[in-house]
Design a protein around this motif. Sequence first.
Motif, PDB file in Angstrom:
ATOM      1  N   SER A   3       6.783  -1.566  -3.848  1.00 50.74           N
ATOM      2  CA  SER A   3       5.556  -1.158  -3.161  1.00 50.74           C
ATOM      3  C   SER A   3       4.892  -1.992  -2.307  1.00 50.74           C
ATOM      4  O   SER A   3       5.110  -3.178  -2.305  1.00 50.74           O
ATOM      5  CB  SER A   3       4.669  -0.611  -4.515  1.00 50.74           C
ATOM      6  N   ASP A   5       1.277  -3.982  -2.048  1.00 49.42           N
ATOM      7  CA  ASP A   5       0.319  -4.514  -2.605  1.00 49.42           C
ATOM      8  C   ASP A   5      -0.956  -4.290  -1.798  1.00 49.42           C
ATOM      9  O   ASP A   5      -2.127  -4.228  -2.287  1.00 49.42           O
ATOM     10  CB  ASP A   5       0.396  -5.774  -3.099  1.00 49.42           C
ATOM     11  N   ARG A  31      -7.148  -4.805  -0.857  1.00 46.05           N
ATOM     12  CA  ARG A  31      -5.885  -3.725  -0.349  1.00 46.05           C
ATOM     13  C   ARG A  31      -5.956  -4.033   1.058  1.00 46.05           C
ATOM     14  O   ARG A  31      -4.759  -3.926   1.655  1.00 46.05           O
ATOM     15  CB  ARG A  31      -6.762  -2.428  -0.515  1.00 46.05           C
ATOM     16  N   GLU A 115      -7.212   7.557  -1.191  1.00 40.57           N
ATOM     17  CA  GLU A 115      -5.814   6.900  -0.907  1.00 40.57           C
ATOM     18  C   GLU A 115      -5.525   6.229   0.285  1.00 40.57           C
ATOM     19  O   GLU A 115      -6.450   6.667   1.501  1.00 40.57           O
ATOM     20  CB  GLU A 115      -4.745   8.007  -1.015  1.00 40.57           C
ATOM     21  N   VAL A 117      -2.989   5.323   3.369  1.00 41.87           N
ATOM     22  CA  VAL A 117      -1.651   5.453   3.804  1.00 41.87           C
ATOM     23  C   VAL A 117      -1.301   4.577   5.103  1.00 41.87           C
ATOM     24  O   VAL A 117      -2.003   4.751   6.083  1.00 41.87           O
ATOM     25  CB  VAL A 117      -1.263   6.683   3.999  1.00 41.87           C
ATOM     26  N   GLU A 149       8.354   9.717   3.206  1.00 40.98           N
ATOM     27  CA  GLU A 149       7.179   9.083   2.298  1.00 40.98           C
ATOM     28  C   GLU A 149       7.870   8.494   1.079  1.00 40.98           C
ATOM     29  O   GLU A 149       8.534   9.232   0.459  1.00 40.98           O
ATOM     30  CB  GLU A 149       6.098  10.245   1.853  1.00 40.98           C
ATOM     31  N   THR A 152       4.759   5.421  -4.473  1.00 37.36           N
ATOM     32  CA  THR A 152       3.630   4.374  -4.539  1.00 37.36           C
ATOM     33  C   THR A 152       4.008   3.240  -5.356  1.00 37.36           C
ATOM     34  O   THR A 152       3.773   2.159  -5.008  1.00 37.36           O
ATOM     35  CB  THR A 152       2.403   4.918  -4.457  1.00 37.36           C
ATOM     36  N   GLY A 155       1.729  -0.313  -6.252  1.00 34.08           N
ATOM     37  CA  GLY A 155       1.305  -0.621  -5.005  1.00 34.08           C
ATOM     38  C   GLY A 155      -0.090   0.283  -4.952  1.00 34.08           C
ATOM     39  O   GLY A 155      -0.383   1.331  -5.344  1.00 34.08           O
ATOM     40  N   THR A 156      -0.976  -0.338  -4.076  1.00 23.95           N
ATOM     41  CA  THR A 156      -2.184   0.217  -3.762  1.00 23.95           C
ATOM     42  C   THR A 156      -2.405   0.931  -2.565  1.00 23.95           C
ATOM     43  O   THR A 156      -3.012   1.961  -2.064  1.00 23.95           O
ATOM     44  CB  THR A 156      -3.463  -0.739  -3.652  1.00 23.95           C
ATOM     45  N   VAL A 157      -1.248   0.795  -1.656  1.00 22.61           N
ATOM     46  CA  VAL A 157      -1.117   1.278  -0.299  1.00 22.61           C
ATOM     47  C   VAL A 157       0.115   2.355  -0.042  1.00 22.61           C
ATOM     48  O   VAL A 157       1.102   1.723  -0.584  1.00 22.61           O
ATOM     49  CB  VAL A 157      -0.934   0.189   0.943  1.00 22.61           C
ATOM     50  N   LYS A 158       0.115   3.349   0.261  1.00 20.76           N
ATOM     51  CA  LYS A 158       1.398   4.338   0.390  1.00 20.76           C
ATOM     52  C   LYS A 158       1.924   4.021   1.712  1.00 20.76           C
ATOM     53  O   LYS A 158       1.324   3.949   2.686  1.00 20.76           O
ATOM     54  CB  LYS A 158       0.994   5.712   0.308  1.00 20.76           C
ATOM     55  N   SER A 160       4.917   5.372   4.665  1.00 23.07           N
ATOM     56  CA  SER A 160       5.409   6.386   5.471  1.00 23.07           C
ATOM     57  C   SER A 160       6.029   6.030   6.669  1.00 23.07           C
ATOM     58  O   SER A 160       5.457   5.184   7.155  1.00 23.07           O
ATOM     59  CB  SER A 160       4.612   7.766   5.357  1.00 23.07           C
TER      60      SER A 160
END
Length: 206
Positions: A3, A5, A31, A115, A117, A149, A152, A155-158, A160
Motif C-alpha cells: 500500500s 502510506d 498523508r 478518501e 486517491v 485500481e 488499499t 495504507g491511507t492513499v489509494k 490507481s
Amino acid sequence: MNSIDSVTLEVADTEAAARFYSEAFGLDPSRVRVRASDAPTDGFRGFTLSLVVAQPGNVDALFAAALDAGATVLKPAAKSLWGYGGVLRAPDGTVWQIATSAKKDTAPVTRDVDEIVLLLGVEDVKASKQFYVGRGLTVGKSFGGKYVEFATGTGTVKLSLYKRRALAKVAGVPAEGSGSHRLVLCGATQAFDDPDGFAWGPELSL
C-alpha cells in the motif's frame, strides 16, 4: 509493499505549500507531505490527486476554500454521469480532483475527506499493473489496458493507474510534460522507480 502510506510533493516553497494544504483541504501531513525541491519540471507531471467526499456540498466547500487559498480552476465543479466534481491546480502545480459519486446533499456540508486517491498516468497500463503486482500490490479493479485500481491494504492513499493522455484530458490540461514528477510515493522498504519514472521510497520523517 502492499500500500501507499503517504505521498510527498516536492515543491519550491515548503512553507507556502504546507499552508495551502492546511487552509484549503485540512489535510493531515501524515498523508500528504511536502519537501523542498528545485528539480526542473514542465507541463503535466503525469499524475493527479483526488479528494473523494460524501456529497456535492462538500465538493463546493473544498473548492471554495482552495480558491481562497490560491488554487486555480482547471475544470469547474459540475454534475456528470458519475456524480459531481471538478479539478483545481494548487499553487505548487499539483493537479487535484475533488469529487463525489452522490447526486445530492443528504447531510450538513463539511470539508471532510473520505478518501485520497493517487492516479498515475502511465504509458502502458498492463505493464505497470504487472510491475506493481510483482512488488506486492493487490489489484482491486481492472479494466484491461485502460484502468487499474489497487486494493488499499493498510495504507491511507489509494493507488490507481490510467493512460497518461486520458488522465490529462480528465484533468483539463495538455498531456505534454517533461522533467521531474515532483512526487515521491512512500510505502516501500527500499527506493525504486516504476516504469514511468515515479519514485517510491521508505516513509519520510515529518
